[in-house]
Design a protein around this motif. Structure first.
Motif, PDB file in Angstrom:
ATOM      1  N   ALA A  42     -16.706  54.940  36.300  1.00 23.52           N
ATOM      2  CA  ALA A  42     -17.320  53.668  35.942  1.00 23.52           C
ATOM      3  C   ALA A  42     -17.658  53.647  34.456  1.00 23.52           C
ATOM      4  N   ILE A  43     -17.370  52.531  33.817  1.00 22.66           N
ATOM      5  CA  ILE A  43     -17.676  52.354  32.398  1.00 22.66           C
ATOM      6  C   ILE A  43     -19.106  51.847  32.283  1.00 22.66           C
ATOM      7  N   PRO A  44     -19.995  52.565  31.600  1.00 19.34           N
ATOM      8  CA  PRO A  44     -21.380  52.092  31.441  1.00 19.34           C
ATOM      9  C   PRO A  44     -21.415  50.750  30.720  1.00 19.34           C
ATOM     10  N   SER A  45     -22.201  49.845  31.228  1.00 19.43           N
ATOM     11  CA  SER A  45     -22.280  48.514  30.614  1.00 19.43           C
ATOM     12  C   SER A  45     -23.060  48.568  29.305  1.00 19.43           C
ATOM     13  N   ARG A  46     -22.768  47.612  28.438  1.00 21.90           N
ATOM     14  CA  ARG A  46     -23.419  47.537  27.137  1.00 21.90           C
ATOM     15  C   ARG A  46     -23.485  46.079  26.685  1.00 21.90           C
ATOM     16  N   LEU A  47     -24.361  45.808  25.739  1.00 20.58           N
ATOM     17  CA  LEU A  47     -24.432  44.501  25.104  1.00 20.58           C
ATOM     18  C   LEU A  47     -23.228  44.344  24.180  1.00 20.58           C
ATOM     19  N   ALA A  66     -23.444  55.959  17.645  1.00 20.52           N
ATOM     20  CA  ALA A  66     -22.382  56.221  16.674  1.00 20.52           C
ATOM     21  C   ALA A  66     -22.109  54.921  15.920  1.00 20.52           C
ATOM     22  N   SER A  67     -21.382  55.028  14.820  1.00 20.49           N
ATOM     23  CA  SER A  67     -21.046  53.841  14.038  1.00 20.49           C
ATOM     24  C   SER A  67     -20.254  52.845  14.875  1.00 20.49           C
ATOM     25  N   LYS A  68     -20.383  51.564  14.529  1.00 22.33           N
ATOM     26  CA  LYS A  68     -19.699  50.504  15.273  1.00 22.33           C
ATOM     27  C   LYS A  68     -18.998  49.535  14.333  1.00 22.33           C
ATOM     28  N   TRP A  69     -17.875  49.026  14.816  1.00 27.31           N
ATOM     29  CA  TRP A  69     -17.177  47.934  14.140  1.00 27.31           C
ATOM     30  C   TRP A  69     -17.725  46.640  14.736  1.00 27.31           C
ATOM     31  N   LEU A  70     -18.320  45.784  13.902  1.00 26.52           N
ATOM     32  CA  LEU A  70     -18.956  44.558  14.361  1.00 26.52           C
ATOM     33  C   LEU A  70     -18.380  43.352  13.649  1.00 26.52           C
ATOM     34  N   THR A  78     -12.450  51.362  24.970  1.00 23.80           N
ATOM     35  CA  THR A  78     -12.919  50.794  26.232  1.00 23.80           C
ATOM     36  C   THR A  78     -14.389  51.097  26.462  1.00 23.80           C
ATOM     37  N   SER A  79     -14.805  52.301  26.119  1.00 27.32           N
ATOM     38  CA  SER A  79     -16.201  52.702  26.268  1.00 27.32           C
ATOM     39  C   SER A  79     -16.657  53.412  24.992  1.00 27.32           C
ATOM     40  N   LYS A  84     -20.823  43.771  29.140  1.00 25.17           N
ATOM     41  CA  LYS A  84     -19.529  44.214  29.649  1.00 25.17           C
ATOM     42  C   LYS A  84     -19.619  45.659  30.128  1.00 25.17           C
ATOM     43  N   GLY A  85     -18.819  45.982  31.122  1.00 28.11           N
ATOM     44  CA  GLY A  85     -18.789  47.312  31.704  1.00 28.11           C
ATOM     45  C   GLY A  85     -18.697  47.216  33.212  1.00 28.11           C
ATOM     46  N   ASP A  86     -18.947  48.320  33.913  1.00 25.85           N
ATOM     47  CA  ASP A  86     -18.834  48.371  35.370  1.00 25.85           C
ATOM     48  C   ASP A  86     -20.177  48.548  36.069  1.00 25.85           C
TER      49      ASP A  86
END
Length: 264
Positions: free
Chosen positions: A2-7, A33-37, A134-135, A163-165
């Protein structure tokens, strides 16, 4: 697995104009960790969705503390931004429009994105998780939207995507009286949360209860006075799209902030 859900998205719509209290402000924290936004300040691009006057030429500025680290005035219709709009599900903007948008990597810390302009009108400030994994390891652990809340059609409206499972537990708050450093705050904000047209939860005055106080601690949210008229809910949500509104009791007006914290 299962992919943990996130905002993955928050979009705030309100009336904005030039000036500190009148700006539409997103505060957000990158964790893990760093994110592309992708961030956008939309004014003219709202015209297909509303008959109200929109902010004619929004400017988007992003700050790390007091340092300006990125800005945009007129997004320019670039192919790179077009591609990201399509990938994250952002509604399209005309290439010649005066809407603002930018994308970049943000390291682990907190930031502020400000949307305003020289005139008054409805604007949308939105932020998208644009990571391609994906995660992804990095996530948006908290996002705040601050604006001047009016009456009727000029309340603060915030769209929220998960989004996530798995289900995701959130603390959502409408802060007015406890909003520090701002003049003319909304003295009695009311919070409502919807999925589609269905009202899931509403709150007017959080009440100082021990259950919510405990949730604030788990979320890393600052404490509220037990007698304050700020509003809050602690709720676990399935993946999907939700809408939160902040309005003033008895149509009162003032500056308020919608706060969203994840609890893991």
């Amino acid at each position: 697995t299962a992919i943990p859900s996130r905002l993955t998205r928050l979009a705030a719509k309100a009336v904005a104009e030039y000036g500190s209290a009148q700006s539409l402000v997103l505060n957000y924290t990158v964790t893990g960790a760093s994110k592309w936004l992708l961030l956008r300040g939309v004014g003219p691009g709202l015209k297909p969705f509303t008959s109200a006057t929109t902010l004619p030429d929004p400017v988007l500025k992003v700050y790390d503390g007091s340092s300006l680290i990125a800005s945009n005035d007129n997004w320019g219709g670039t192919s790179a931004l077009w591609s990201t709009f399509n990938r994250v599900g952002a509604f399209p903007l005309a290439g010649y429009s005066k809407d603002a948008a930018l994308q970049r990597t943000f390291s682990v810390k907190s930031y502020a994105a400000i949307v305003n302009g020289s005139y008054r009108g409805f604007a949308l400030a939105d932020i998208f998780d644009a990571d391609t994994a994906t995660s992804p390891t990095g996530r948006l652990s908290r996002i705040f939207a601050r604006a001047t809340v009016g009456s009727g059609g000029e309340i603060l409206v915030v769209g929220l995507d998960i989004k996530g499972d798995t289900n995701l537990r959130l603390v959502i708050r409408a802060i007015g009286p406890s909003l520090a450093g701002v003049n003319g705050v909304l003295q009695d904000p009311k919070l409502a949360l919807y999925r589609g047209t269905s009202l899931l939860r509403t709150n007017d005055n959080w009440g100082g209860g021990s259950s919510l106080s405990s949730a604030f601690v788990k979320a890393g949210a600052y404490a509220l006075p037990t007698s304050s008229k700020d509003s809050a809910i602690d709720i676990t949500l399935a993946p999907g799209t939700y809408t939160a509104t902040v309005s003033g009791v008895n149509d009162t007006k003032g500056v308020a902030r919608l706060e969203v914290y994840e609890i893991r």
